[in-house]
Design an enzyme around this catalytic site. Structure first.
Site, PDB file in Angstrom:
ATOM      1  N   LYS A 123       0.818  -1.215   0.000  1.00 46.49           N
ATOM      2  CA  LYS A 123       0.000   0.000   0.000  1.00 46.49           C
ATOM      3  C   LYS A 123       0.850   1.262   0.000  1.00 46.49           C
ATOM      4  O   LYS A 123       0.469   2.267  -0.588  1.00 46.49           O
ATOM      5  CB  LYS A 123      -0.932   0.019   1.222  1.00 46.49           C
ATOM      6  CG  LYS A 123      -2.128  -0.904   1.087  1.00 46.49           C
ATOM      7  CD  LYS A 123      -3.231  -0.444   2.022  1.00 46.49           C
ATOM      8  CE  LYS A 123      -4.454  -1.341   1.914  1.00 46.49           C
ATOM      9  NZ  LYS A 123      -5.505  -0.939   2.851  1.00 46.49           N
ATOM     10  N   LYS A 206      -5.124  -9.417  -6.769  1.00 43.87           N
ATOM     11  CA  LYS A 206      -6.328  -9.571  -5.945  1.00 43.87           C
ATOM     12  C   LYS A 206      -7.432  -8.624  -6.428  1.00 43.87           C
ATOM     13  O   LYS A 206      -7.146  -7.487  -6.781  1.00 43.87           O
ATOM     14  CB  LYS A 206      -5.931  -9.240  -4.495  1.00 43.87           C
ATOM     15  CG  LYS A 206      -6.959  -9.564  -3.459  1.00 43.87           C
ATOM     16  CD  LYS A 206      -6.510  -9.102  -2.077  1.00 43.87           C
ATOM     17  CE  LYS A 206      -6.561  -7.585  -1.940  1.00 43.87           C
ATOM     18  NZ  LYS A 206      -6.655  -7.102  -0.555  1.00 43.87           N
ATOM     19  N   LYS A 209     -11.176  -3.140  -3.887  1.00 46.34           N
ATOM     20  CA  LYS A 209     -11.972  -1.907  -3.917  1.00 46.34           C
ATOM     21  C   LYS A 209     -11.210  -0.774  -4.552  1.00 46.34           C
ATOM     22  O   LYS A 209     -11.788   0.143  -5.102  1.00 46.34           O
ATOM     23  CB  LYS A 209     -12.232  -1.425  -2.479  1.00 46.34           C
ATOM     24  CG  LYS A 209     -13.134  -2.231  -1.663  1.00 46.34           C
ATOM     25  CD  LYS A 209     -13.107  -1.706  -0.220  1.00 46.34           C
ATOM     26  CE  LYS A 209     -14.019  -2.544   0.619  1.00 46.34           C
ATOM     27  NZ  LYS A 209     -13.466  -2.843   1.934  1.00 46.34           N
TER      28      LYS A 209
HETATM   29  P1  AMP Z   1     -10.942  -5.052   3.109  1.00 48.48           P
HETATM   30  O1  AMP Z   1     -11.735  -4.694   1.902  1.00 48.48           O
HETATM   31  O2  AMP Z   1      -9.477  -4.976   2.846  1.00 48.48           O
HETATM   32  O3  AMP Z   1     -11.379  -4.351   4.342  1.00 48.48           O
HETATM   33  O4  AMP Z   1     -11.220  -6.606   3.377  1.00 48.48           O
HETATM   34  C1  AMP Z   1     -12.295  -7.083   4.174  1.00 48.48           C
HETATM   35  C2  AMP Z   1     -12.324  -8.593   4.170  1.00 48.48           C
HETATM   36  O5  AMP Z   1     -12.516  -9.074   2.834  1.00 48.48           O
HETATM   37  C3  AMP Z   1     -11.025  -9.237   4.669  1.00 48.48           C
HETATM   38  O6  AMP Z   1     -11.355 -10.410   5.395  1.00 48.48           O
HETATM   39  C4  AMP Z   1     -10.308  -9.591   3.395  1.00 48.48           C
HETATM   40  O7  AMP Z   1      -9.414 -10.670   3.548  1.00 48.48           O
HETATM   41  C5  AMP Z   1     -11.468  -9.973   2.495  1.00 48.48           C
HETATM   42  N1  AMP Z   1     -11.122  -9.754   1.075  1.00 48.48           N
HETATM   43  C6  AMP Z   1     -10.807  -8.564   0.490  1.00 48.48           C
HETATM   44  N2  AMP Z   1     -10.539  -8.742  -0.817  1.00 48.48           N
HETATM   45  C7  AMP Z   1     -10.666 -10.080  -1.059  1.00 48.48           C
HETATM   46  C8  AMP Z   1     -10.501 -10.899  -2.221  1.00 48.48           C
HETATM   47  N3  AMP Z   1     -10.164 -10.363  -3.400  1.00 48.48           N
HETATM   48  N4  AMP Z   1     -10.724 -12.221  -2.095  1.00 48.48           N
HETATM   49  C9  AMP Z   1     -11.082 -12.772  -0.900  1.00 48.48           C
HETATM   50  N5  AMP Z   1     -11.244 -12.058   0.225  1.00 48.48           N
HETATM   51  C10 AMP Z   1     -11.042 -10.725   0.156  1.00 48.48           C
END
Ligand code: AMP
Ligand code: TRP
Length: 346
Positions: A123, A206, A209
């Site tokens: 990041k 990956k 968002k």
């Molecule tokens: P975040 O959007 O970074 O706050 O992620 C929130 C949750 O979603 C966390 O448990 C991440 O590990 C999961 N997550 C985010 N992106 C992915 C992805 N591309 N595949 C699987 N899990 C994800």
């Protein structure tokens, strides 16, 4: 005051997890996290889920967008099946124990540990000097989120594994340094076919968002036509689907679509491959699009309905925060006692 000594195994099973309101919820969040949060709730385990707004501001967030994304995330939780009466659902900043314990953990975690965090490196990028101090300390705040509730199990996607290992290290060092068995040693729960959903444009990245390309992801707010179009245009190869998973080893884009299909259909990737052996993407993609739309459309519709009453969402988050605070405050009081902070106010 002597602390009662408890072994981590003695902690009752309690689940905590969080999602950042730093943008819309993606299919990756849904399959890797949200859908599994609902399953845990429905298994009857005590579940605490949080929109981690304080994590989100480790990179710049426009205040109005942050408020919107927090409410929209909460709406997604409810639309996906989180029942605010059974789970505790709230936003992080309303429970000050997170920030307070986060500070204590900043003093437990070592710089050497933080320097190994790959998410910070990704990041912060090349210009790490310009990254916020909060982005660097972020995993210690995450440990505090979990430990403020003595949570024992944390469902997350694969990308959070390293942060949960750090959480274990922080808990162990705290217990060791203060001679207590106060914090449980948390178990990561990384399971299912879609623990790492990849970008629709690049099977080695990956789904995120924050990817500049909206085509790379499916958002829970996308309508049926948009979802179908994004899947139709997803990058793939020209080969048919093989008859076993081995045949997908060097085909990351194909493997990703198989994993997504499996997670949506409640099958294993091997079952999906066995059922579709020999199919070309020209026929597999429309099938996947239909499945995705059938699964996601009711959620999107319900989210839209909930978002028409933001005050009700705020009310739900407030009630959740009160319930969360009632668990976290006594734990934090004991942390202050253990660390030698005088508490004479009440
Ligand atoms: P975040 O959007 O970074 O706050 O992620 C929130 C949750 O979603 C966390 O448990 C991440 O590990 C999961 N997550 C985010 N992106 C992915 C992805 N591309 N595949 C699987 N899990 C994800
Ligand atoms: N760091 C997580 C992410 O980016 C979000 C998060 C913050 C979290 N605190 C948490 C996840 C506590 C699980 C438990 O995905």
């Amino acid at each position: 005051m002597a602390e009662p000594v408890q072994t981590p195994a003695a902690f009752p099973r309690r689940i905590f997890s969080g999602i950042q309101p730093s943008g819309g919820i993606t299919l990756g969040n849904y399959l890797g996290a949200l859908k599994r949060f609902v399953e845990k709730q429905n298994e009857g385990i005590e579940t605490i889920y949080c929109m981690v707004d304080m994590h989100a501001i480790t990179v710049w967030q426009d205040p109005a967008k942050l408020r919107h994304a927090t409410r929209e995330g909460a709406a997604a939780f409810i639309a996906a099946g989180i029942d605010p009466a059974r789970s505790i659902l709230f936003n992080q900043s309303q429970v000050s124990a997170h920030a307070e314990l986060g500070w204590i953990f900043n003093c437990v975690a070592r710089l050497g540990w933080m320097n190994r965090m790959t998410q910070f490196k990704d990041k912060a990028g090349k210009n790490a000097e310009a990254a916020s101090l909060g982005l660097y300390a972020y995993p210690a705040l995450m440990a505090a989120d979990i430990m403020a509730y003595h949570a024992t199990h944390v469902p997350v996607g694969e990308d959070q594994k390293q942060h949960l290992e750090l959480t274990r290290d922080i808990a162990m060092k705290f217990n060791h340094d203060y001679g207590v068995e106060f914090f449980p040693i948390v178990e990561p729960v990384i399971e299912g076919a879609a623990t790492r959903v990849m970008s629709l444009r690049d099977g080695t990245k990956k789904m995120s968002k924050s990817d500049p390309s909206d085509q790379s992801r499916i958002n829970l707010t996308d309508d049926a036509d948009t979802i179908a179009a994004k899947i139709r245009k997803a990058k793939t190869d020209a080969d048919p689907l093989p008859d076993s998973l081995d045949g997908l080893r060097d085909r990351p884009e194909a493997r990703n679509l198989v994993n997504i299909y499996a997670a949506l259909a409640g099958l294993t990737p091997s079952q999906v491959v066995a059922e579709n052996a020999g199919a070309l993407f020209g026929s597999f993609k429309p099938k996947l699009a239909d499945l995705a739309v059938a699964h996601l459309s009711p959620i999107t519709t319900e989210m839209t309905r909930l978002m028409q009453d933001p005050a009700e969402i705020d009310r739900i988050l407030g009630v959740g925060a009160d319930r969360a605070d009632a668990i976290a405050r006594p734990i934090l009081d004991r942390v202050y006692d253990i660390t030698g902070m005088i508490r004479s106010r009440r």
